[in-house]
Enzyme design. Structure first.
Site, PDB file in Angstrom:
ATOM      1  CE  LYS A  50       3.986  -1.112   7.938  1.00  0.00           C
ATOM      2  NZ  LYS A  50       4.200  -0.923   6.533  1.00  0.00           N
TER       3      LYS A  50
ATOM      4  N   GLY B  90       3.018  -8.923   2.072  1.00  0.00           N
ATOM      5  CA  GLY B  90       2.209  -9.030   0.848  1.00  0.00           C
ATOM      6  C   GLY B  90       2.588 -10.219  -0.012  1.00  0.00           C
TER       7      GLY B  90
ATOM      8  CD  GLU C 214       8.363  -7.185  -1.675  1.00  0.00           C
ATOM      9  OE1 GLU C 214       7.335  -6.518  -1.785  1.00  0.00           O
ATOM     10  OE2 GLU C 214       8.688  -7.758  -0.619  1.00  0.00           O
TER      11      GLU C 214
ATOM     12  CB  SER D 145      -0.934  -0.023   1.215  1.00  0.00           C
ATOM     13  OG  SER D 145      -0.199  -0.161   2.415  1.00  0.00           O
TER      14      SER D 145
ATOM     15  CG  ASP E 172       9.439  -3.139  -1.473  1.00  0.00           C
ATOM     16  OD1 ASP E 172       8.245  -2.843  -1.297  1.00  0.00           O
ATOM     17  OD2 ASP E 172       9.839  -4.324  -1.556  1.00  0.00           O
TER      18      ASP E 172
ATOM     19  CE  LYS F 240      10.601  -5.731   0.975  1.00  0.00           C
ATOM     20  NZ  LYS F 240       9.217  -5.206   1.014  1.00  0.00           N
ATOM     21  N   GLY F 241       7.507  -9.067   3.255  1.00  0.00           N
ATOM     22  CA  GLY F 241       6.785 -10.245   2.779  1.00  0.00           C
ATOM     23  C   GLY F 241       5.367 -10.333   3.268  1.00  0.00           C
TER      24      GLY F 241
END
Ligand code: 5RP
Length: 211
Positions: free
Chosen positions: A119, A95, A101, A28, A79, A92-93
């Site tokens: 975050k 999504g 990525e 997002s 990113d 990360k991940g």
């Protein structure tokens, strides 16, 4: 938080050089970046996308999507992240786009990570660590995670763009993310660990503030 995501996505435009091919992540926050990139699409050559989701968005904004095999090294990758520690190491991940990525991050000279302040963490691991696995290795990988004190949860129903599955690992306080990333990478059947520690971000934007 969505205002911070928008500010971060827009602030990342200042790293985009004329004529660049830009590596683009997923999520997002990245959606705001893609929207802003669309407004300057005439001054870039195109983008390399980390997911089918971002590819669709890039095309919608008039940005050509290129194959990493033909572009060579990229100067910039933008990113988001699920967690970021004070050393710019990431989880990360969320999504499920972690594999592509990580490939694009590795192929890029500068990784600009765009996040909102929720975050930021001192120690990675409150957000369950995503791991992409070859489907037949799900139970094997799960047992290896349990042996290391983690609690694996299969993200049932999710299939990655690469046709694989995702396990989310709960319960780890990741004090040495570089070592854990290296250790997990040895387990057969793991495609990608959502720890971006060996190659973390170079720049982190929290909203429009660089840290
Ligand atoms: C996708 C990711 C995203 O960068 C991460 O989940 C953050 O997403 P968002 O910007 O929607 O909060 O790693 O695999």
């Amino acid at each position: 938080m969505s205002n911070e995501k928008k500010l971060a996505g827009e602030a990342a435009i200042r790293f985009v050089e004329d004529g660049a091919i830009v590596g683009v992540g997923t999520g997002s926050t990245v959606a705001y970046f893609i929207e802003a990139l669309g407004a300057v699409s005439d001054r870039i050559k195109g983008a390399v996308s980390s997911s089918e989701q971002s590819t669709a968005l890039l095309k919608k904004h008039g940005i050509e999507v290129l194959d990493l095999n033909t572009t060579g090294e990229l100067t910039l990758y933008v990113d988001g992240a699920d967690e970021c520690d004070p050393h710019k190491r990431l989880i990360k991940g969320g999504g499920a786009a972690l594999t592509r990525e990580k490939i694009i991050a590795e192929a890029s000279g500068k990784f600009v990570c765009i996040i909102d302040s929720s975050k930021q963490v001192d120690v990675l691991g409150k957000f369950p660590l995503p791991i992409e696995v070859i489907p037949m290795a799900r139970s094997l990988v799960g047992r290896e995670i349990v042996r290391r004190g983690g609690h694996p949860v299969w993200r049932d129903g999710v299939v990655t763009d690469n046709g694989n599955w995702v396990i989310d690992v709960h319960g780890w306080q990741i004090t040495d993310p570089v070592a854990l990333e290296a250790d997990l990478n040895q387990i057969p059947g793991i495609v990608t660990v959502g720890l971006f520690a060996r190659r973390g971000a170079d720049v982190v934007l929290v909203g429009d503030r660089e840290i």
